[in-house]
Design an enzyme around this catalytic site. Structure first.
Site, PDB file in Angstrom:
ATOM      1  N   GLU A  78      38.422  42.141  29.911  1.00 14.85           N
ATOM      2  CA  GLU A  78      37.568  40.974  30.126  1.00 14.85           C
ATOM      3  C   GLU A  78      37.654  40.008  28.965  1.00 14.85           C
ATOM      4  O   GLU A  78      37.647  38.779  29.156  1.00 14.85           O
ATOM      5  CB  GLU A  78      36.120  41.437  30.326  1.00 14.85           C
ATOM      6  CG  GLU A  78      35.164  40.346  30.817  1.00 14.85           C
ATOM      7  CD  GLU A  78      34.406  39.640  29.705  1.00 14.85           C
ATOM      8  OE1 GLU A  78      33.583  38.757  30.018  1.00 14.85           O
ATOM      9  OE2 GLU A  78      34.629  39.955  28.521  1.00 14.85           O
ATOM     10  N   ASP A 118      36.404  46.943  27.561  1.00 12.35           N
ATOM     11  CA  ASP A 118      37.119  46.505  26.353  1.00 12.35           C
ATOM     12  C   ASP A 118      36.187  45.791  25.385  1.00 12.35           C
ATOM     13  O   ASP A 118      35.122  45.294  25.761  1.00 12.35           O
ATOM     14  CB  ASP A 118      38.305  45.598  26.701  1.00 12.35           C
ATOM     15  CG  ASP A 118      37.887  44.282  27.341  1.00 12.35           C
ATOM     16  OD1 ASP A 118      37.040  44.314  28.251  1.00 12.35           O
ATOM     17  OD2 ASP A 118      38.422  43.221  26.943  1.00 12.35           O
TER      18      ASP A 118
END
Length: 414
Positions: A180, A87
């Site tokens: 994350e 991400d």
């Protein structure tokens, strides 16, 4: 001229950067991963791994992919993990990324568009890459080297190992996580699916920096409840939740804010706010390398809430704090194999590795503290992360991959 290995890393990074994977911290409570685009990249990685001949892959429903490469040694060594997240952040738009490659950097300022320019005077690291390949944004989004550079590095090393059986290695686990950037990526991590004795996140910054110490972190949600009244009859009755929230934020010490601290100094950060004159929700991020000081900050916010309630009778304030991750330094010291092998690999390659502090956290910090697996962080060559001025240096990405390969070699020795 770029080597074939450098070209592979570059093309992988460009391919991954173009996929929309910006995470959404407002959705993590109900959806994992928080955005569908993260699955797009995870599924692509699975497909590419299978094409390499790596078939032992666990795809977890929470958005984690774990690929295992069996040892080709005739003796046992500990399993090593390498981890990166798919991400991107949302500090500036993290979707719609259009990376631009500068094949031979001329050493001057880098115009991104008519409005934004990467200035040499603000980026001293640029000087060492004159004549080298850089990747920049078009000035409208971030680049996503955090952490698609890490993904590209791990995937390129895996391909090299899978295509050349003569390269000896012990058992490896390649771990790709989601969310994350929201802090929620490890909330449901399938620890029962991994065997690594030590691990490395490939999620760092400038070349030759490695990190084994990070912030302790907490997220504090503060809710303000006011009292609604018609504004024409509000005197002595109305309690404005927005006014309460403004008082609360203004009371946070400005000398202990992100913009006023560096090094080992921690901070309070009012991060998001939403609501009306009746109800307001405020999110505050707390960070500190010392856990006792972090907990003191949490207590200070509780005391501040009581003081604000005293100043705004009938108004109510609730404070809920959650520790998000802890400083991973303790585990690194208790189990030094990860840092010892990292430095030995750097020494063999002639790399002058520099230990730095992470003024943030990684998935590795949570792995270290939740499962006692030491997990230092390795550089990727990304700079100005989470901003439209982000840039990445291909030579640093290649050096990171070389370091990963050498760590694997060191770990394969008896």
């Amino acid at each position: 001229m770029k080597t074939a290995f450098a070209e592979e890393i570059l093309q992988r990074f460009l391919r991954y950067a173009a996929i929309d994977t910006m995470s959404d911290d407002t959705a993590v409570a109900t959806k994992s991963p928080s955005t569908d685009g993260q699955w797009d990249l995870l599924n692509l990685l699975v497909s590419e791994l299978k094409k390499m001949g790596i078939d032992d892959i666990h795809i977890d429903k929470t958005g984690v992919v774990i690929a295992r490469m069996a040892s080709n040694l005739d003796y046992e060594v500990p399993t090593i993990g390498f981890m990166a997240h798919v991400d991107t952040a949302d500090d500036v738009p993290g979707n719609g990324v259009k990376p631009r490659v500068i094949e031979s950097y001329d050493g001057l300022d880098i115009p991104l568009n008519k409005e934004y320019t990467i200035k040499v005077e603000d980026n001293e690291e640029l000087a060492q890459y004159k004549g080298e390949t850089l990747i920049v944004t078009d000035g409208t989004t971030l680049l996503g080297s955090d952490d698609k550079a890490g993904v590209a590095i791990i995937m390129s090393v895996a391909n090299r190992l899978a295509s050349d059986p003569s390269i000896k290695h012990g058992p490896l686990e390649l771990i790709f996580t989601s969310d994350e950037e929201t802090g929620a990526g490890m909330d449901s991590f399938p620890y029962d699916k991994i065997d690594c004795a030590y691990c490395y996140t490939v999620d760092g910054g400038k070349r030759f920096e490695v990190e084994s110490e990070c912030f302790n972190a907490a997220t504090v949600n503060v809710h303000f409840s006011g009292v609604s009244y018609h504004l024409g009859a509000a005197r002595g009755r109305l309690v404005n939740a927005l006014t309460m929230a403004a008082f609360y934020i203004n009371a946070l010490p400005q000398v202990e804010s992100p913009e006023a601290t560096d090094g080992r100094y921690g901070y309070y950060c009012a991060h998001t706010i939403s609501g009306t004159a009746t109800e307001v929700d405020l999110t505050i991020y707390l960070r500190d390398f010392d856990l006792d000081i972090l907990n003191h900050r949490i207590e200070a916010l509780h005391l501040l809430a009581k003081s604000a309630e005293a100043l705004y009778p009938k108004g109510k304030i609730t404070v809920e704090a959650k520790h998000v991750y802890y400083n991973m330094a303790m585990i690194a010291k208790e189990k030094p194999i990860a840092m010892d092998n990292l430095h030995e690999a750097g020494r063999r390659l002639g790399m002058n590795l520099q230990e730095a502090l992470i003024r943030g956290g990684t998935d590795g910090a949570r792995m270290a503290n939740e499962h006692k697996i030491p997990c230092p962080n390795i550089f990727t060559g990304g700079h100005n992360l989470h901003s439209r001025f982000e840039w990445a240096a291909l030579p640093a990405m290649v050096d990171s991959a070389r370091l990963v390969k050498e760590i694997i070699k060191v770990g394969s020795e008896k």
